[in-house]
Design a protein around this motif. Structure first.
Motif, PDB file in Angstrom:
ATOM      1  N   TYR A  69       0.861  -1.177   0.000  1.00 26.10           N
ATOM      2  CA  TYR A  69       0.000   0.000   0.000  1.00 26.10           C
ATOM      3  C   TYR A  69       0.896   1.225   0.000  1.00 26.10           C
ATOM      4  CZ  TYR A  69      -3.809  -3.096   1.398  1.00 26.10           C
ATOM      5  OH  TYR A  69      -4.741  -4.093   1.441  1.00 26.10           O
ATOM      6  N   SER A  70       0.556   2.176  -0.866  1.00 24.96           N
ATOM      7  CA  SER A  70       1.369   3.382  -0.920  1.00 24.96           C
ATOM      8  C   SER A  70       0.572   4.480  -1.620  1.00 24.96           C
ATOM      9  CB  SER A  70       2.660   3.116  -1.681  1.00 24.96           C
ATOM     10  OG  SER A  70       3.378   4.313  -1.870  1.00 24.96           O
ATOM     11  N   ASP A  71       1.050   5.742  -1.433  1.00 22.57           N
ATOM     12  CA  ASP A  71       0.376   6.829  -2.133  1.00 22.57           C
ATOM     13  C   ASP A  71       0.909   6.985  -3.552  1.00 22.57           C
ATOM     14  OD1 ASP A  71       2.830   7.683  -1.308  1.00 22.57           O
ATOM     15  OD2 ASP A  71       2.180   9.711  -0.797  1.00 22.57           O
ATOM     16  N   THR A  72       2.103   6.425  -3.838  1.00 24.04           N
ATOM     17  CA  THR A  72       2.657   6.473  -5.205  1.00 24.04           C
ATOM     18  C   THR A  72       3.108   5.077  -5.597  1.00 24.04           C
ATOM     19  OG1 THR A  72       4.810   7.052  -4.280  1.00 24.04           O
ATOM     20  CG2 THR A  72       3.415   8.870  -5.047  1.00 24.04           C
ATOM     21  N   PRO A  73       2.353   4.384  -6.440  1.00 24.37           N
ATOM     22  CA  PRO A  73       2.755   3.040  -6.862  1.00 24.37           C
ATOM     23  C   PRO A  73       3.882   3.108  -7.889  1.00 24.37           C
ATOM     24  CG  PRO A  73       0.752   3.680  -7.967  1.00 24.37           C
ATOM     25  CD  PRO A  73       1.079   4.782  -7.006  1.00 24.37           C
ATOM     26  N   PRO A  74       4.649   2.039  -8.049  1.00 27.13           N
ATOM     27  CA  PRO A  74       5.684   2.019  -9.084  1.00 27.13           C
ATOM     28  C   PRO A  74       5.047   2.120 -10.473  1.00 27.13           C
ATOM     29  CG  PRO A  74       5.824   0.066  -7.668  1.00 27.13           C
ATOM     30  CD  PRO A  74       4.627   0.841  -7.263  1.00 27.13           C
ATOM     31  N   PRO A  75       5.752   2.695 -11.419  1.00 26.92           N
ATOM     32  CA  PRO A  75       5.156   2.918 -12.737  1.00 26.92           C
ATOM     33  C   PRO A  75       4.919   1.638 -13.543  1.00 26.92           C
ATOM     34  CG  PRO A  75       7.450   3.631 -12.718  1.00 26.92           C
ATOM     35  CD  PRO A  75       7.106   3.260 -11.319  1.00 26.92           C
ATOM     36  N   ASP A  76       5.650   0.570 -13.287  1.00 24.81           N
ATOM     37  CA  ASP A  76       5.516  -0.650 -14.090  1.00 24.81           C
ATOM     38  C   ASP A  76       4.492  -1.631 -13.512  1.00 24.81           C
ATOM     39  OD1 ASP A  76       7.069  -1.077 -11.868  1.00 24.81           O
ATOM     40  OD2 ASP A  76       8.310  -2.617 -12.827  1.00 24.81           O
ATOM     41  N   VAL A  77       3.769  -1.246 -12.457  1.00 26.12           N
ATOM     42  CA  VAL A  77       2.811  -2.145 -11.806  1.00 26.12           C
ATOM     43  C   VAL A  77       1.400  -1.579 -11.971  1.00 26.12           C
ATOM     44  CG1 VAL A  77       2.111  -3.110  -9.588  1.00 26.12           C
ATOM     45  CG2 VAL A  77       4.531  -2.867 -10.110  1.00 26.12           C
ATOM     46  N   ALA A  78       0.459  -2.494 -12.224  1.00 29.02           N
ATOM     47  CA  ALA A  78      -0.945  -2.086 -12.306  1.00 29.02           C
ATOM     48  C   ALA A  78      -1.478  -1.982 -10.879  1.00 29.02           C
ATOM     49  CB  ALA A  78      -1.758  -3.090 -13.105  1.00 29.02           C
ATOM     50  N   ALA A  79      -1.688  -0.771 -10.415  1.00 25.15           N
ATOM     51  CA  ALA A  79      -2.130  -0.545  -9.039  1.00 25.15           C
ATOM     52  C   ALA A  79      -3.622  -0.264  -9.006  1.00 25.15           C
ATOM     53  CB  ALA A  79      -1.369   0.622  -8.433  1.00 25.15           C
ATOM     54  N   GLN A  80      -4.222  -0.641  -7.906  1.00 25.73           N
ATOM     55  CA  GLN A  80      -5.648  -0.403  -7.694  1.00 25.73           C
ATOM     56  C   GLN A  80      -5.800   0.704  -6.660  1.00 25.73           C
ATOM     57  OE1 GLN A  80      -7.548  -3.779  -5.976  1.00 25.73           O
ATOM     58  NE2 GLN A  80      -9.548  -2.821  -5.899  1.00 25.73           N
ATOM     59  N   THR A  81      -6.620   1.717  -6.986  1.00 24.06           N
ATOM     60  CA  THR A  81      -6.833   2.811  -6.051  1.00 24.06           C
ATOM     61  C   THR A  81      -7.799   2.347  -4.968  1.00 24.06           C
ATOM     62  OG1 THR A  81      -6.498   4.434  -7.786  1.00 24.06           O
ATOM     63  CG2 THR A  81      -7.621   5.188  -5.792  1.00 24.06           C
ATOM     64  N   VAL A  82      -7.318   2.386  -3.730  1.00 25.44           N
ATOM     65  CA  VAL A  82      -8.129   1.948  -2.603  1.00 25.44           C
ATOM     66  C   VAL A  82      -8.931   3.108  -2.047  1.00 25.44           C
ATOM     67  CG1 VAL A  82      -8.056   0.965  -0.285  1.00 25.44           C
ATOM     68  CG2 VAL A  82      -6.477   0.155  -2.032  1.00 25.44           C
ATOM     69  N   ARG A  83      -8.262   4.254  -1.920  1.00 31.49           N
ATOM     70  CA  ARG A  83      -8.929   5.419  -1.350  1.00 31.49           C
ATOM     71  C   ARG A  83      -8.407   6.654  -2.043  1.00 31.49           C
ATOM     72  NH1 ARG A  83      -7.729   6.520   4.753  1.00 31.49           N
ATOM     73  NH2 ARG A  83      -5.735   6.979   3.832  1.00 31.49           N
ATOM     74  N   ASP A  84      -9.346   7.504  -2.467  1.00 28.34           N
ATOM     75  CA  ASP A  84      -8.972   8.761  -3.097  1.00 28.34           C
ATOM     76  C   ASP A  84      -9.558   9.875  -2.242  1.00 28.34           C
ATOM     77  OD1 ASP A  84      -8.177  10.779  -4.715  1.00 28.34           O
ATOM     78  OD2 ASP A  84      -9.438  10.252  -6.413  1.00 28.34           O
ATOM     79  N   ILE A  85      -8.758  10.409  -1.330  1.00 30.65           N
ATOM     80  CA  ILE A  85      -9.243  11.402  -0.372  1.00 30.65           C
ATOM     81  C   ILE A  85      -9.680  12.679  -1.069  1.00 30.65           C
ATOM     82  CG2 ILE A  85      -8.611  12.820   1.612  1.00 30.65           C
ATOM     83  CD1 ILE A  85      -6.728  10.588   2.435  1.00 30.65           C
ATOM     84  N   ALA A  86      -8.958  13.074  -2.080  1.00 28.54           N
ATOM     85  CA  ALA A  86      -9.279  14.329  -2.754  1.00 28.54           C
ATOM     86  C   ALA A  86     -10.573  14.232  -3.539  1.00 28.54           C
ATOM     87  CB  ALA A  86      -8.139  14.732  -3.676  1.00 28.54           C
ATOM     88  N   GLY A  87     -11.006  13.022  -3.854  1.00 29.95           N
ATOM     89  CA  GLY A  87     -12.256  12.860  -4.585  1.00 29.95           C
ATOM     90  C   GLY A  87     -12.082  13.010  -6.075  1.00 29.95           C
ATOM     91  N   LYS A  88     -10.856  13.071  -6.548  1.00 27.56           N
ATOM     92  CA  LYS A  88     -10.618  13.222  -7.985  1.00 27.56           C
ATOM     93  C   LYS A  88     -10.899  11.894  -8.678  1.00 27.56           C
ATOM     94  CE  LYS A  88      -7.050  16.604  -7.164  1.00 27.56           C
ATOM     95  NZ  LYS A  88      -5.632  16.857  -7.157  1.00 27.56           N
ATOM     96  N   GLY A  89     -11.590  11.971  -9.772  1.00 23.11           N
ATOM     97  CA  GLY A  89     -11.845  10.780 -10.560  1.00 23.11           C
ATOM     98  C   GLY A  89     -12.948   9.898  -9.989  1.00 23.11           C
ATOM     99  N   THR A  90     -13.598  10.292  -8.974  1.00 26.06           N
ATOM    100  CA  THR A  90     -14.688   9.484  -8.428  1.00 26.06           C
ATOM    101  C   THR A  90     -15.999   9.969  -9.008  1.00 26.06           C
ATOM    102  OG1 THR A  90     -14.936  10.947  -6.520  1.00 26.06           O
ATOM    103  CG2 THR A  90     -13.480   9.050  -6.263  1.00 26.06           C
ATOM    104  N   ALA A  91     -16.920   9.053  -9.112  1.00 25.38           N
ATOM    105  CA  ALA A  91     -18.243   9.399  -9.639  1.00 25.38           C
ATOM    106  C   ALA A  91     -19.014  10.181  -8.584  1.00 25.38           C
ATOM    107  CB  ALA A  91     -19.002   8.133 -10.013  1.00 25.38           C
ATOM    108  N   ASP A  92     -19.985  10.940  -9.041  1.00 22.12           N
ATOM    109  CA  ASP A  92     -20.824  11.673  -8.108  1.00 22.12           C
ATOM    110  C   ASP A  92     -21.580  10.694  -7.220  1.00 22.12           C
ATOM    111  OD1 ASP A  92     -20.051  14.088  -9.115  1.00 22.12           O
ATOM    112  OD2 ASP A  92     -21.712  14.221 -10.551  1.00 22.12           O
ATOM    113  N   ALA A  93     -21.886  11.111  -6.051  1.00 23.93           N
ATOM    114  CA  ALA A  93     -22.617  10.270  -5.110  1.00 23.93           C
ATOM    115  C   ALA A  93     -24.031  10.037  -5.640  1.00 23.93           C
ATOM    116  CB  ALA A  93     -22.674  10.933  -3.753  1.00 23.93           C
TER     117      ALA A  93
END
Length: 150
Positions: free
Chosen positions: A33-57
């Motif tokens: 778990y990290s805030d910056t995944p390595p560039p060569d790995v497919a990472a899954q976003t667990v939590r996006d605090i800023a709300g960027k890229g999330t759908a409207d509620a």
């Protein structure tokens, strides 16, 4: 002036607190778990605090206005009051039916057990009930028992 600069620097560092949390699995099968995944790995976003890229509620999670909550409360209160009135009316009818049953049974008992029954007319004169009216009154009492005593 120093306080202003210190506050400005702290505010800039606080922007990093809005970073999202990513999850990925390395080649050995370890989960990271990290805030910056390595560039060569497919990472899954667990939590996006800023709300960027999330759908409207969805609309169901949006809080209702005071007017909407008040209208719902009034509607629920009205339904509760209507149900209480209906229950009171049913209770009243059941009590009346119970009283009618008791009166009809008592009337039938008197008609069956008494050898002679006297009644009073509108003028207050006493008369003895004849067999035909006695049979008719007994039949009416039995009918009332069938209707009111379940």
């Amino acid at each position: 002036m120093r306080h202003f600069l210190a506050t400005l620097v702290l505010a800039l560092f606080a922007l990093n607190a809005h970073a999202g949390l990513s999850k990925w699995v390395d080649a050995d099968g370890k989960v990271h778990y990290s805030d910056t995944p390595p560039p060569d790995v497919a990472a899954q976003t667990v939590r996006d605090i800023a709300g960027k890229g999330t759908a409207d509620a969805p609309a169901s999670s949006v809080s209702k206005t005071y007017i909407e909550r008040e209208a719902e409360w009034k509607k629920a209160r009205q339904q509760k009051d209507d149900a209480a009135k209906k229950q009171a009316e049913q209770d009243k009818q059941a009590e009346a039916k119970k009283n009618n049953c008791a009166a009809a049974r008592e009337n039938a008992r008197i008609l069956e057990d008494s050898p002679r029954i006297s009644t009073y007319d509108a003028n207050g004169d006493r008369t003895i009930m004849d067999d035909a009216s006695r049979t008719q009154n007994l039949e009416n009492a039995r009918k009332a028992i069938r209707e009111n005593c379940n």
